[in-house]
Design a protein around this motif. Structure first.
Motif, PDB file in Angstrom:
ATOM      1  N   LEU A   1       0.827  -1.201   0.000  1.00  0.00           N
ATOM      2  CA  LEU A   1       0.000   0.000   0.000  1.00  0.00           C
ATOM      3  C   LEU A   1       0.866   1.257   0.000  1.00  0.00           C
ATOM      4  O   LEU A   1       0.492   2.285  -0.583  1.00  0.00           O
ATOM      5  CB  LEU A   1      -0.924   0.003   1.225  1.00  0.00           C
ATOM      6  N   ALA A   2       2.028   1.162   0.643  1.00  0.00           N
ATOM      7  CA  ALA A   2       2.929   2.316   0.746  1.00  0.00           C
ATOM      8  C   ALA A   2       3.746   2.538  -0.524  1.00  0.00           C
ATOM      9  O   ALA A   2       4.646   3.387  -0.542  1.00  0.00           O
ATOM     10  CB  ALA A   2       3.859   2.152   1.941  1.00  0.00           C
ATOM     11  N   SER A   3       3.435   1.795  -1.581  1.00  0.00           N
ATOM     12  CA  SER A   3       4.096   2.021  -2.868  1.00  0.00           C
ATOM     13  C   SER A   3       3.134   2.601  -3.898  1.00  0.00           C
ATOM     14  O   SER A   3       3.528   2.887  -5.031  1.00  0.00           O
ATOM     15  CB  SER A   3       4.693   0.708  -3.392  1.00  0.00           C
ATOM     16  N   LEU A   4       1.872   2.771  -3.511  1.00  0.00           N
ATOM     17  CA  LEU A   4       0.881   3.313  -4.433  1.00  0.00           C
ATOM     18  C   LEU A   4       1.121   4.810  -4.639  1.00  0.00           C
ATOM     19  O   LEU A   4       1.543   5.500  -3.715  1.00  0.00           O
ATOM     20  CB  LEU A   4      -0.529   3.081  -3.893  1.00  0.00           C
ATOM     21  N   PRO A   5       0.842   5.321  -5.840  1.00  0.00           N
ATOM     22  CA  PRO A   5       1.050   6.759  -6.083  1.00  0.00           C
ATOM     23  C   PRO A   5       0.109   7.617  -5.244  1.00  0.00           C
ATOM     24  O   PRO A   5      -1.057   7.265  -5.047  1.00  0.00           O
ATOM     25  CB  PRO A   5       0.756   6.910  -7.577  1.00  0.00           C
ATOM     26  N   ILE A   6       0.631   8.720  -4.760  1.00  0.00           N
ATOM     27  CA  ILE A   6      -0.162   9.627  -3.932  1.00  0.00           C
ATOM     28  C   ILE A   6      -0.802  10.727  -4.785  1.00  0.00           C
ATOM     29  O   ILE A   6      -1.987  11.023  -4.640  1.00  0.00           O
ATOM     30  CB  ILE A   6       0.712  10.255  -2.820  1.00  0.00           C
ATOM     31  N   GLU A   7      -0.017  11.308  -5.667  1.00  0.00           N
ATOM     32  CA  GLU A   7      -0.507  12.408  -6.493  1.00  0.00           C
ATOM     33  C   GLU A   7      -1.497  11.906  -7.546  1.00  0.00           C
ATOM     34  O   GLU A   7      -1.280  10.855  -8.166  1.00  0.00           O
ATOM     35  CB  GLU A   7       0.667  13.116  -7.187  1.00  0.00           C
TER      36      GLU A   7
END
Length: 450
Positions: A100-106
């Motif tokens: 989950l911590a590799s998913l794009p934020i922007e």
């Protein structure tokens, strides 16, 4: 053939999971199991969903997420250890949580949904493996493979009508299918959640899709009570409700069942029953299209808080063509939803939930009412609650409203408004919030104790 759904409290610990397994195993017709994320094990515990929200906030703000990741993974590991089996799915769960911590934020409108859905999704993996370990032929199935395709509306997904043909194919499975609740997949392959509490919606969708004979919704209470047990001492449980009655009660504060969950089962004409995981032999409350026998005129009384009323008065209002439309246009332009509209000859009130208003919006509403609509009087009244008496059989009984108003009058409870639709399924009383509990007690005594 039955679809069975378990809430977070039913899946919070190994002790609860053992109860769940016995319930599923006891009836071979229970072929589809929809699960929520693990709930609290005790009052001081944290729900997995809440832990995922914390994880999301840390990730999007650039903080260290390792502690949150470890806590969530260990939560599932603890359940497996307590159940006494070496869960191979834990490795997959850990990988899923960390990724989950590799998913794009922007420019990722679905990021929050992906985090939230992980609670249900990973719980379904562990539960399916536990069932198999216990000798029950079971299989985890992702909502995408199950055919649950939804609209691209983050946090408020709606099932696509084309999904039902795909879901119906699940009938051909010989295994017990364990399906994570709360979310579906968009046509662009994005995880998208239903509104909070949406595992009930998933269960209802599956029940309608596979044309189940019954949808069983397991919670931590013996069905639905006629009034809130936190306010009314020892209220009686309701044996049977219609979908329309349940919809009204759910709207006005009955939180046992997510109100949107009723729609797919209602359209599929699937009976629904609310049962208790901790007391599975209790018959619970059945929700059906029509009552199967005689019933009281009032089946339940609900109350909900945080309402406000926009009150307007204008001489000869009833002769002014378009006044109501102009008033509603003011709200629409401010993106405000209203709930009820009690009226008089020269008076019109709009009752809405307080969350719809801000101080700036209130000021603008009053300005437009006074200057554009040229009303004689306009005010916004706060701290209101609605009390709703519900029963499809009310229309066949004379004096229900009279009994209610007399009961409130005897307790010196002032009514701000009364509202009733043409269907006569419910009567709504608006009172000051400080008198809500007294009003609920008065109505319960009038219709159930007396």
């Amino acid at each position: 053939m039955k679809v069975i759904k378990f809430g977070g409290s039913s899946l919070a610990s190994a002790t609860q999971l053992k109860k769940v397994f016995k319930i599923v195993q006891s009836d071979p017709e229970r072929r589809f199991v929809v699960v929520s994320a693990p709930g609290k094990r005790n009052a001081e515990d944290t729900k997995v969903t809440d832990a995922l929200i914390k994880y999301y906030k840390e990730y999007t703000s650039g903080q260290d997420v390792s502690a949150s990741q470890d806590w969530i993974i260990n939560r599932y590991q603890d359940m497996a250890d307590e159940l006494g089996f070496d869960a191979k799915s834990i490795a997959k769960i850990a990988k899923s949580i960390r990724e989950l911590a590799s998913l794009p934020i922007e420019d990722n409108d679905f990021l929050y949904d992906a985090f939230l859905a992980a609670g249900e999704d990973n719980n379904a993996k562990l539960i399916a493996e536990y069932f198999t370990h216990q000798g029950l032929s079971a299989r985890y199935i992702h909502p995408k493979k199950a055919g649950i395709f939804v609209s691209a509306e983050p946090g408020n997904a709606r099932i696509l009508s084309s999904s039902y043909d795909r879901i119906e194919e699940l009938r051909n499975s010989d295994e017990v299918l364990v399906i994570p609740g709360f979310f579906g997949v968009t046509e662009d392959n994005q995880i998208c959640t239903f509104s909070r509490g949406g595992s009930d919606i998933t269960g209802s969708i599956i029940a309608a899709g596979v044309k189940a004979d019954l949808y069983e919704n397991f919670t931590d209470v013996d069905g639905i009570f006629a009034a809130h047990p936190g306010i009314i001492h020892n209220p009686h449980s309701i044996k049977e409700l219609t979908y329309r009655e349940m919809r009204e009660l759910a709207y006005a504060g009955f939180s046992v069942l997510h109100d949107e969950a009723l729609l797919p089962a209602y359209r599929g004409r699937i009976p629904l029953v609310i049962k208790n995981t901790n007391n599975p032999d209790h018959p619970g409350t059945r929700i059906v299209l029509k009552h199967t026998g005689e019933t009281c005129p009032v089946v339940g009384i609900a109350a909900d808080d945080d309402f406000v009323s926009i009150n307007t008065s204008k001489y000869l209002m009833n002769r002014e063509v378009g006044f109501g439309r102009k008033l509603l246009q003011v709200l629409e332009d401010l993106n405000i939803r209203w709930e009820h509209m009690p009226t008089g000859i020269d008076d019109l009130s709009l009752v809405l939930r307080s969350r719809e208003l801000t101080p700036i919006k209130e000021e603008e509403i009053l300005r437009q009412l006074n200057h554009s609509l040229e009303v004689d009087k306009a005010e916004i009244e706060h701290d209101l609650s609605i009390i709703m008496i519900v029963g499809e059989n009310m229309k066949n009984h004379v004096g229900v409203a009279a009994t209610a108003t007399a009961a409130l009058s005897e307790r010196n409870i002032n009514l701000a408004m009364i509202s009733q639709g043409a269907s006569e399924v419910s009567v709504i009383f608006v009172v000051k919030t400080e008198q809500r509990n007294q009003a609920l007690q008065a109505l319960y005594d009038a219709f159930f104790r007396n």
